[in-house]
Write a protein that holds these residues in place. Structure first.
Motif, mmCIF file in Angstrom:
data_model
loop_
_atom_site.group_PDB
_atom_site.id
_atom_site.type_symbol
_atom_site.label_atom_id
_atom_site.label_comp_id
_atom_site.label_asym_id
_atom_site.label_seq_id
_atom_site.Cartn_x
_atom_site.Cartn_y
_atom_site.Cartn_z
ATOM 1 N N LEU A 1 0.856 -1.187 0.000
ATOM 2 C CA LEU A 1 0.000 0.000 0.000
ATOM 3 C C LEU A 1 0.892 1.236 0.000
ATOM 4 N N TYR A 2 0.791 2.045 -1.071
ATOM 5 C CA TYR A 2 1.666 3.207 -1.186
ATOM 6 C C TYR A 2 0.951 4.499 -0.818
ATOM 7 N N PHE A 3 -0.282 4.676 -1.319
ATOM 8 C CA PHE A 3 -1.075 5.858 -0.980
ATOM 9 C C PHE A 3 -2.402 5.430 -0.361
ATOM 10 N N ASP A 4 -2.811 6.137 0.700
ATOM 11 C CA ASP A 4 -4.135 5.963 1.300
ATOM 12 C C ASP A 4 -4.744 7.361 1.387
ATOM 13 N N VAL A 5 -5.712 7.628 0.483
ATOM 14 C CA VAL A 5 -6.204 8.994 0.285
ATOM 15 C C VAL A 5 -7.598 9.138 0.888
ATOM 16 N N GLY A 6 -7.793 10.145 1.755
ATOM 17 C CA GLY A 6 -9.093 10.403 2.356
ATOM 18 C C GLY A 6 -9.864 11.469 1.597
ATOM 19 N N PHE A 7 -11.211 11.317 1.545
ATOM 20 C CA PHE A 7 -12.070 12.271 0.846
ATOM 21 C C PHE A 7 -13.204 12.714 1.760
ATOM 22 N N SER A 8 -13.675 13.921 1.527
ATOM 23 C CA SER A 8 -14.881 14.422 2.179
ATOM 24 C C SER A 8 -15.840 14.867 1.082
ATOM 25 N N PHE A 9 -17.078 14.362 1.128
ATOM 26 C CA PHE A 9 -18.036 14.601 0.052
ATOM 27 C C PHE A 9 -18.950 15.776 0.375
ATOM 28 N N ASP A 10 -19.337 16.513 -0.676
ATOM 29 C CA ASP A 10 -20.348 17.558 -0.511
ATOM 30 C C ASP A 10 -21.720 16.978 -0.856
ATOM 31 N N ASN A 11 -22.751 17.790 -0.769
ATOM 32 C CA ASN A 11 -24.112 17.307 -0.988
ATOM 33 C C ASN A 11 -24.397 16.922 -2.435
ATOM 34 N N GLU A 12 -23.575 17.382 -3.368
ATOM 35 C CA GLU A 12 -23.792 17.105 -4.786
ATOM 36 C C GLU A 12 -23.048 15.864 -5.270
ATOM 37 N N GLY A 13 -22.213 15.285 -4.421
ATOM 38 C CA GLY A 13 -21.434 14.123 -4.833
ATOM 39 C C GLY A 13 -20.004 14.439 -5.187
ATOM 40 N N GLY A 14 -19.655 15.732 -5.217
ATOM 41 C CA GLY A 14 -18.265 16.104 -5.406
ATOM 42 C C GLY A 14 -17.495 15.894 -4.110
ATOM 43 N N ALA A 15 -16.172 15.996 -4.156
ATOM 44 C CA ALA A 15 -15.385 15.748 -2.944
ATOM 45 C C ALA A 15 -14.036 16.435 -3.037
ATOM 46 N N TRP A 16 -13.417 16.637 -1.872
ATOM 47 C CA TRP A 16 -12.060 17.151 -1.815
ATOM 48 C C TRP A 16 -11.213 16.217 -0.954
ATOM 49 N N VAL A 17 -9.916 16.230 -1.208
ATOM 50 C CA VAL A 17 -8.993 15.363 -0.482
ATOM 51 C C VAL A 17 -8.736 15.957 0.893
ATOM 52 N N THR A 18 -8.923 15.143 1.928
ATOM 53 C CA THR A 18 -8.687 15.606 3.298
ATOM 54 C C THR A 18 -7.266 15.314 3.759
ATOM 55 N N ASP A 19 -6.719 14.184 3.331
ATOM 56 C CA ASP A 19 -5.370 13.809 3.742
ATOM 57 C C ASP A 19 -4.861 12.703 2.838
ATOM 58 N N VAL A 20 -3.550 12.578 2.775
ATOM 59 C CA VAL A 20 -2.921 11.498 2.004
ATOM 60 C C VAL A 20 -1.852 10.856 2.884
ATOM 61 N N ILE A 21 -2.030 9.577 3.208
ATOM 62 C CA ILE A 21 -1.022 8.833 3.964
ATOM 63 C C ILE A 21 -0.088 8.179 2.949
ATOM 64 N N VAL A 22 1.223 8.437 3.093
ATOM 65 C CA VAL A 22 2.205 7.961 2.120
ATOM 66 C C VAL A 22 3.167 6.991 2.791
ATOM 67 N N ASN A 23 3.381 5.857 2.165
ATOM 68 C CA ASN A 23 4.300 4.834 2.659
ATOM 69 C C ASN A 23 5.736 5.341 2.566
ATOM 70 N N ARG A 24 6.453 5.310 3.684
ATOM 71 C CA ARG A 24 7.869 5.677 3.677
ATOM 72 C C ARG A 24 8.749 4.473 4.024
ATOM 73 N N GLU A 25 8.115 3.299 4.101
ATOM 74 C CA GLU A 25 8.862 2.087 4.435
ATOM 75 C C GLU A 25 9.667 1.598 3.235
ATOM 76 N N VAL A 26 9.119 1.815 2.040
ATOM 77 C CA VAL A 26 9.789 1.352 0.825
ATOM 78 C C VAL A 26 10.074 2.542 -0.065
ATOM 79 N N HIS A 27 11.091 2.384 -0.872
ATOM 80 C CA HIS A 27 11.459 3.435 -1.822
ATOM 81 C C HIS A 27 10.816 3.132 -3.161
ATOM 82 N N SER A 28 10.145 4.111 -3.747
ATOM 83 C CA SER A 28 9.529 3.921 -5.057
ATOM 84 C C SER A 28 10.559 4.140 -6.149
#
Length: 616
Positions: free
Chosen positions: A327-354
């Motif tokens: 798992l490299y990226f774990d991205v959180g979203f928050s939705f509005d009433n219309e179904g659109g969304a914005w990114v709340t946070d991005v957890i990034v793996n630092r255990e392995v080098h890409s």
């Protein structure tokens, strides 16, 4: 099937040769119609043939899957509100007027009382839930209620509830998944107690807890689903579920890739969790409702170079390396009433080098945006599947007919029946059943066996059977693969009987030491023919070339012990001494009998799997 489209009028049929080769024949009265179809939607259409003595002057073949995809693309391009006007724009007013005349004739379907349709109404409704990775969801009813081992969710509609809403409710209650209907499954699936309509559905992960009626659930391939459904003891329900599965599998292909079902975590294997060594970033990314719909579908890789497996669960988008499951990226979203969304946070793996970039916040966010853009948003065209991946995908399916073990198991049944028939433990019905099973495996797509692509046809496998197994048979040239297989099995049976008869005439032959190896040699040869590999090991050898290899010693080993002549004929007794045991061969006219010194018939001591030779 008639297809009247803005680019032409077509008749699509499956000719006898199409069934074996996996193609369809597309016919047209005007050559330009086929040319336009090939140019715009069906590049895989073969050379156009002309015949002035047929209903349709022009015709060409194309792979069935490509014809289906072409029809789907025609639907995707539909952007007009008036069909006749679109035809006039593309093909002229004369063609438009002709189609209008056809419509006038067909209008009788809704005005002529002779065509009044009496519909058989369904009283229950359910869903076949599929994933972006091509899997289907099955549920195991609690205590196998109703005799079902594995089945689909369905229920009766409540008062005032529409069929679609009832089907969605059934799936939600019995699986816990929130679903949406993607396409209807054609047909009414009936039984003694009810008649059902089904829909192909898309599911959002994760599911809630299903109700008490479901013990557990599994995401499986369509072939695995068949095996699980066959475990049901309710024969009528089992056959109905198999019919539903078969119909759903066919209709799934009509869903465009750009609108593919949601990818589920169960579509991949060995997915890892985010390690303790990670960072959390807070980018400013926002997406429209339409973009979020695509993002929530996820991404299923079909070639190694695509590198990523992506799925959406709850409000988070998880991006795994497809090769390792990391798992490299774990991205959180928050939705509005219309179904659109914005990114709340991005957890990034630092255990392995890409290997794609340096470990830096800026590089990570750039990679994230590229993945969302190019894997989830654009271009949403169907990804190519390279030949190796296709071959591996097919080869891993159950009962793959490119596997020597699978083909060997099928052919072994003919050998067993021939041996048991000589021992009077089997008859013609057993032979017919074994033959039917083999023929069905290679020619019936619903038999549970997976054919070897490009090989299982009258032109390919059939030609090999004619040349190497049935070389002494005269064929007309237009036989189906089923007919050729049936003849080939009959020739094989005659050859086995010939070899076994010669075995019984050989006084020195031993079943395990001599007969089995020679029969196994025939077995291996036939398997190689059916796999198309026989010329590598056997050259141009044919089945007719296999003969019993006599185990008799030379002339000095066999001694004439007694000869008696009489008016009715003669009798000779020959003897051979082997391992302190005398074996005698008695010749009386056309009869040959093998006996030991004390008169015990050898055939009485043959093991159960050895054919019994009749007494004289």
């Amino acid at each position: 099937m008639w297809l009247i489209t803005p680019i032409g009028f077509f008749s699509v049929v499956q000719k006898p040769g199409d069934k074996q080769s996996g193609t369809l024949t597309v016919r047209a009265s005007v050559k330009g119609d086929l040319t336009a179809l090939k140019q715009h939607y069906l590049p895989g259409l073969c050379a156009i043939q002309e015949s002035k003595d047929t209903d349709y002057r022009f015709r060409a073949q194309a792979p069935r899957a490509e014809v289906s995809a072409a029809m789907a693309r025609l639907m995707e391009d539909l952007d007009y509100s008036n069909f006749k006007s679109e035809v006039a724009k593309r093909q002229g007013h004369k063609r438009s007027i002709l189609y209008h005349d056809v419509r006038d004739v067909l209008y009788k379907l809704q005005t002529d009382p002779a065509f009044v349709e009496v519909e058989q109404a369904a009283d229950s409704f359910g869903g076949v839930v599929i994933s972006g990775g091509g899997k289907v969801l099955l549920r195991e009813p609690t205590k196998h209620h109703g005799g079902y081992a594995w089945t689909f969710a369905k229920t009766r509609a409540k008062a005032g509830e529409s069929p679609r809403d009832a089907a969605i409710r059934a799936v939600r209650e019995k699986t816990g998944y929130e679903v949406r209907i993607r396409i209807s499954v054609p047909g009414l699936f009936g039984s003694v107690s009810s008649s059902s309509n089904f829909y192909v559905m898309d599911a959002k992960h994760p599911p809630a807890k299903p109700n008490w009626q479901t013990n557990r659930m599994r995401w499986v391939s369509f072939n695995e689903a068949r095996d699980l459904i066959r475990q049901s003891l309710n024969v009528e329900g089992r056959d109905r579920d198999l019919a539903i599965l078969h119909a759903a599998e066919k209709v799934v292909g009509a869903i465009p890739y750009s609108e593919h079902p949601n990818v589920q975590p169960e579509d991949w294997y060995d997915l890892q969790v985010m390690p303790e060594r990670h960072v959390v970033l807070y980018p400013k990314l926002r997406f429209t409702p339409e973009e979020m719909e695509n993002i929530e579908r996820g991404f299923y890789p079909t070639v190694m170079e695509q590198k990523w497996f992506i799925y959406f669960t709850g409000t988070r988008l998880r991006m795994h390396r497809s090769w390792t499951g990391i798992l490299y990226f774990d991205v959180g979203f928050s939705f509005d009433n219309e179904g659109g969304a914005w990114v709340t946070d991005v957890i990034v793996n630092r255990e392995v080098h890409s290997p794609d970039h340096e470990d830096s916040d800026e590089e990570d966010l750039k990679l994230l945006e590229d993945l969302i853009r190019y894997r989830l948003l654009e271009p949403l065209t169907e990804p190519a599947v390279d030949g190796m991946v296709k071959a591996l995908t097919v080869a891993t399916k159950p009962n793959y007919l490119g596997s020597p073990e699978v083909v060997s198991g099928l052919i072994k049944e003919i050998f067993d029946v021939v041996v048991r028939t000589l021992a009077k433990e089997a008859d013609g019905k057993d032979f017919d059943a074994a033959t039917a099973k083999i023929v069905s495996a290679f020619t019936n797509e619903s038999s549970g066996y997976t054919c070897l692509p490009g090989w299982t046809s009258a032109q390919q496998m059939g030609s090999a059977i004619k040349k190497y197994m049935a070389s002494m048979v005269l064929f007309d040239g237009d036989e189906s693969l089923a007919e050729i297989l049936t003849v080939g099995i009959s020739v094989l049976t005659s050859k086995l009987q010939e070899i076994l008869f010669d075995f019984f005439k050989d006084p020195m032959a031993n079943w395990e030491k001599d007969a089995l190896p020679q029969l196994n040699a025939v077995h291996q040869f036939v398997v190689a023919v059916l796999l198309g590999t026989n010329t590598l090991a056997y050259g141009e050898k044919v089945l007719e070339g296999f003969k019993w290899q006599s185990i008799r010693g030379n002339g000095s080993d066999e001694q004439l012990i007694l000869e008696v002549g009489c008016e009715g004929g003669s009798l000779k007794v020959f003897g051979i001494q082997s391992n302190k045991l005398w074996r005698f061969r008695v010749e009386a006219d056309e009869s040959i009998l093998i006996e030991t010194l004390d008169g015990e018939v050898l055939c009485d001591s043959i093991e159960m799997n050895r054919p019994q030779y009749p007494r004289h």
